[in-house]
Design a protein around this motif. Structure first.
Motif, mmCIF file in Angstrom:
data_model
loop_
_atom_site.group_PDB
_atom_site.id
_atom_site.type_symbol
_atom_site.label_atom_id
_atom_site.label_comp_id
_atom_site.label_asym_id
_atom_site.label_seq_id
_atom_site.Cartn_x
_atom_site.Cartn_y
_atom_site.Cartn_z
ATOM 1 N N GLU A 38 28.544 -2.880 -5.614
ATOM 2 C CA GLU A 38 28.879 -1.491 -5.276
ATOM 3 C C GLU A 38 27.909 -0.516 -5.951
ATOM 4 N N ALA A 39 27.524 -0.836 -7.187
ATOM 5 C CA ALA A 39 26.558 0.001 -7.904
ATOM 6 C C ALA A 39 25.211 -0.019 -7.187
ATOM 7 N N PHE A 40 24.827 -1.190 -6.651
ATOM 8 C CA PHE A 40 23.573 -1.333 -5.910
ATOM 9 C C PHE A 40 23.618 -0.450 -4.656
ATOM 10 N N ALA A 41 24.776 -0.446 -3.979
ATOM 11 C CA ALA A 41 24.937 0.389 -2.783
ATOM 12 C C ALA A 41 24.803 1.868 -3.137
ATOM 13 N N ASP A 42 25.445 2.266 -4.229
ATOM 14 C CA ASP A 42 25.345 3.663 -4.669
ATOM 15 C C ASP A 42 23.906 4.025 -5.012
ATOM 16 N N THR A 43 23.200 3.059 -5.624
ATOM 17 C CA THR A 43 21.804 3.281 -6.021
ATOM 18 C C THR A 43 20.934 3.676 -4.838
ATOM 19 N N LEU A 53 18.878 1.913 -10.474
ATOM 20 C CA LEU A 53 19.599 0.663 -10.770
ATOM 21 C C LEU A 53 19.961 0.595 -12.255
ATOM 22 N N LEU A 54 19.009 1.005 -13.100
ATOM 23 C CA LEU A 54 19.260 1.006 -14.548
ATOM 24 C C LEU A 54 20.318 2.040 -14.920
ATOM 25 N N LYS A 55 20.265 3.197 -14.261
ATOM 26 C CA LYS A 55 21.242 4.254 -14.541
ATOM 27 C C LYS A 55 22.660 3.799 -14.176
ATOM 28 N N GLU A 56 22.788 3.171 -13.004
ATOM 29 C CA GLU A 56 24.105 2.667 -12.576
ATOM 30 C C GLU A 56 24.579 1.559 -13.514
ATOM 31 N N LEU A 84 12.585 -3.091 -2.566
ATOM 32 C CA LEU A 84 13.909 -3.477 -3.076
ATOM 33 C C LEU A 84 13.824 -4.716 -3.959
ATOM 34 N N GLU A 85 13.039 -5.694 -3.520
ATOM 35 C CA GLU A 85 12.957 -6.944 -4.288
ATOM 36 C C GLU A 85 12.304 -6.717 -5.652
ATOM 37 N N SER A 86 11.179 -6.019 -5.666
ATOM 38 C CA SER A 86 10.485 -5.834 -6.947
ATOM 39 C C SER A 86 11.278 -4.904 -7.865
ATOM 40 N N ALA A 87 11.947 -3.877 -7.299
ATOM 41 C CA ALA A 87 12.768 -2.975 -8.106
ATOM 42 C C ALA A 87 13.933 -3.736 -8.726
ATOM 43 N N THR A 88 14.554 -4.609 -7.938
ATOM 44 C CA THR A 88 15.687 -5.391 -8.445
ATOM 45 C C THR A 88 15.249 -6.336 -9.546
ATOM 46 N N GLU A 89 14.128 -7.006 -9.325
ATOM 47 C CA GLU A 89 13.640 -7.965 -10.332
ATOM 48 C C GLU A 89 13.336 -7.268 -11.659
ATOM 49 N N ALA A 90 12.681 -6.104 -11.582
ATOM 50 C CA ALA A 90 12.345 -5.376 -12.813
ATOM 51 C C ALA A 90 13.605 -4.903 -13.527
ATOM 52 N N GLY A 112 0.771 -1.237 0.000
ATOM 53 C CA GLY A 112 0.000 0.000 0.000
ATOM 54 C C GLY A 112 0.800 1.283 0.000
ATOM 55 N N ASP A 113 2.107 1.226 0.303
ATOM 56 C CA ASP A 113 2.904 2.450 0.331
ATOM 57 C C ASP A 113 4.293 2.142 -0.225
ATOM 58 N N GLY A 114 5.070 3.197 -0.474
ATOM 59 C CA GLY A 114 6.437 2.998 -0.968
ATOM 60 C C GLY A 114 6.526 2.854 -2.474
ATOM 61 N N THR A 115 5.466 3.212 -3.192
ATOM 62 C CA THR A 115 5.468 3.025 -4.655
ATOM 63 C C THR A 115 6.489 3.935 -5.333
ATOM 64 N N THR A 116 6.557 5.180 -4.892
ATOM 65 C CA THR A 116 7.514 6.120 -5.498
ATOM 66 C C THR A 116 8.946 5.666 -5.251
ATOM 67 N N SER A 117 9.237 5.252 -4.022
ATOM 68 C CA SER A 117 10.590 4.773 -3.694
ATOM 69 C C SER A 117 10.979 3.596 -4.574
ATOM 70 N N ALA A 118 10.049 2.647 -4.756
ATOM 71 C CA ALA A 118 10.340 1.449 -5.550
ATOM 72 C C ALA A 118 10.688 1.822 -6.991
ATOM 73 N N VAL A 119 9.937 2.766 -7.559
ATOM 74 C CA VAL A 119 10.175 3.175 -8.948
ATOM 75 C C VAL A 119 11.499 3.927 -9.075
ATOM 76 N N ILE A 120 11.783 4.801 -8.117
ATOM 77 C CA ILE A 120 13.039 5.567 -8.154
ATOM 78 C C ILE A 120 14.248 4.633 -8.072
ATOM 79 N N VAL A 121 14.153 3.623 -7.198
ATOM 80 C CA VAL A 121 15.263 2.656 -7.072
ATOM 81 C C VAL A 121 15.432 1.885 -8.378
#
Length: 562
Positions: free
Chosen positions: A435-440, A108-111, A502-508, A95-104
């Motif tokens: 390391e890229a994940f940490a920076d993300t 991740l793609l940018k890194e 984190l899990e759904s952002a990583t999978e996508a 129910g919450d955290g949708t914006t955070s998930a999309v930003i991550v």
């Protein structure tokens, strides 16, 4: 797409098909993902801004709820839609955290884009990201704070945190109390079904005038003016049937030869209806909710007995009434017994926002409740409802899991620090991905600072310094710009909000990275999200001419890759 076979080309794809391969496909998809993240980035945090979305019909939505923005934007690009799915999954699960998930996801793609340019293979990146995500989950579980599900004050802080930065923020103290009371009311052995919390919107009045009805509000009126307006100490019957004479299954023809026969036929129908109502009266029912219709004659008999009746009640309302009053829905009125009745202290028809509705209140142990939300305009009420939905979700998850994390970018800063240490133990090129994940992850506190008008570098340095010193709960106060203990401040959110994000952002992100070929059956000109988003980072227009894809521009002009 053509394959040489001897001296003759073998055509595999149709003329309408488009294909982009290799690095062009990766760049195109990464650019699309980054553009989606950029579209919602300014809405993050207590000082996030809102978006105004106007659809083709001219309907306006003003919101800063990530998933609502992405749904309303009518995104067509296939890779971008995979990021939208991250937001939808987050919304459905917690129910919450949708914006955070999309930003991550976007970060991740940018890194990854930078590592791909250094000839790190996409599969290696995907493996490193997965390892980092798994390690991140373990770290989050390690730093999670256990809470007592009976601690109402703490739950109210969690509810208020979910509303911060949204339209309901001004009245978050009142609303968070209502949300927690609602969730605690419908909790059943630690399991909460928020479907049992019905939200009614009323335009008019202040948000602070919102209230919780411990019972059910049915958007109907009594079926006859001759029935009582209110019934005290109500015995409620729920019928999954109609109070009407049943039609025969087959077509029949009745030949009437004299008026007495016709009268006898009508009397028989009337008697059937009277028997139905008598069955209700005999068991003591004085309020009846019927799934189907109620015959005019049946209405007359019900009114005579002083029974308040409502017809065409939806199956959802029947279920809520059953949970609230303890009544058992009965499919045939003739089978009803006294044990099937539910009980309510008061059932009355009242005016709410200019509409007449039936209130079923004063229930002994309400397992179904109704939140009445008020606001000055329709747009305000709609945004309050979205904030309440998020808030209900986080309180539900907290009650079920009993674990929370500090907010304000604290968990992301702690994760980034620990994952950099963990990266040293990872062999091979996956180390670069970790390391890229940490920076993300630091994109969250960085964005919180940017949206609050603070210097993101100074804020990040302060956060890192405090976390290096062991202050796990140190987060950014967007209002003062100081780094404070978020747990002491009561700015907390459920553990599951972060782990799911984190899990759904990583999978996508890993799924998008592993795509090296995009084959479209027809024109794939995706809708433009933002002409400036990601345009500078897009491919310059190598083979296939994918350079025309600034931000979320269409995928046209890719014929050269055939």
């Amino acid at each position: 797409m053509a394959q040489q076979m001897g001296n003759q080309p073998l055509i595999v794809l149709s003329d309408d098909s488009q294909r982009t391969s290799g690095k062009d496909a990766q760049s195109m998809n990464i650019t699309a993902g980054k553009a989606v993240a950029e579209a919602v980035r300014t809405t993050l945090g207590p000082k996030g801004m809102d978006k105004m979305l106007v659809d083709s019909s001219g309907n306006v939505v003003v919101t800063n709820d990530g998933v609502t923005i992405l749904k309303e934007m009518d995104i067509e690009h296939p890779a971008a839609n995979m990021i939208v799915e991250v937001a939808e999954t987050q919304e459905n699960e917690v129910g919450d955290g949708t914006t955070s998930a999309v930003i991550v996801s976007g970060e991740l793609l940018k890194e990854a884009e930078e590592l791909l340019e250094q000839d790190i293979h996409a599969t290696t990146l995907a493996q490193g990201y997965r390892e980092a995500s798994q390690q991140a989950r373990e770290i989050l579980e390690d730093i999670a704070i256990d809470i007592d599900s009976e601690d109402t004050e703490y739950l109210e802080k969690i509810a208020a945190t979910a509303m911060t930065g949204k339209g309901a923020e001004n009245a978050k103290d009142v609303l968070s109390e209502l949300v927690v009371r609602a969730v605690q009311s419908v909790a059943d052995d630690g399991v909460v079904d928020t479907d049992n919390i019905k939200v009614e919107k009323v335009t008019g009045g202040a948000i602070e005038n919102s209230e919780l009805v411990e019972g059910v509000i049915v958007d109907k009126e009594r079926v006859s003016e001759n029935m009582p307006f209110a019934v005290e100490d109500a015995n409620v019957a729920l019928l999954g049937d109609a109070l009407e004479v049943q039609e025969t299954e087959i077509d029949t023809e009745v030949n009437v030869t004299d008026p007495d026969q016709l009268q006898e036929f009508l009397d028989q129908e009337e008697q059937q209806l009277e028997e139905m109502v008598d069955a209700l009266h005999d068991v003591g029912a004085n309020v009846v909710f019927v799934d189907g219709g109620i015959d005019d004659m049946a209405q007359h008999y019900l009114a005579q007995h002083g029974i308040l009746a409502v017809r065409r009640t939806s199956s959802d309302d029947i279920s809520r009434l059953a949970r609230a009053t303890g009544a058992t829905p009965v499919s045939n009125v003739k089978d009803i017994e006294a044990d099937d009745l539910g009980h309510a202290g008061n059932v009355a028809q009242k005016d709410i926002g200019g509409d007449e509705r039936i209130f079923v209140e004063d229930v002994a142990d309400a397992k179904s409740v109704t939140l009445i939300l008020r606001g000055g305009t329709e747009h305000v009420v709609d945004e309050v409802e979205r904030a309440i939905d998020d808030s209900l979700g986080v309180v539900r998850v907290t009650l079920e899991d009993g674990q929370v994390l500090p907010g304000g970018g604290a968990p992301e800063t702690e994760l980034a620090m620990r994952l950099r240490d963990y990266a040293d133990s990872v062999g091979g090129r996956e180390q670069l991905a970790v390391e890229a994940f940490a920076d993300t992850l630091e994109v969250i506190p960085r964005t919180l600072a940017e949206n609050a008008g603070l210097d993101s570098i100074d804020s990040l340095v302060d956060l890192r310094s405090q976390h290096d010193g062991g202050a796990t709960a140190a987060g950014l106060d967007a209002y003062t710009g100081e780094v404070i203990d978020m747990d002491d401040e009561g700015v907390v959110e459920p553990l599951r909000v972060k782990t799911q994000a984190l899990e759904s952002a990583t999978e996508a992100a890993t799924m998008i990275l592993r795509i090296d070929d995009v084959i479209a059956a027809g024109d794939l000109a995706g809708g433009q999200i933002d002409s400036d988003s990601g345009g500078d980072d897009g491919p310059a227009g190598g083979p296939g001419g994918a350079g025309g894809m600034g931000g979320m521009g269409g995928m046209g002009g890719m014929g050269g890759a055939m």
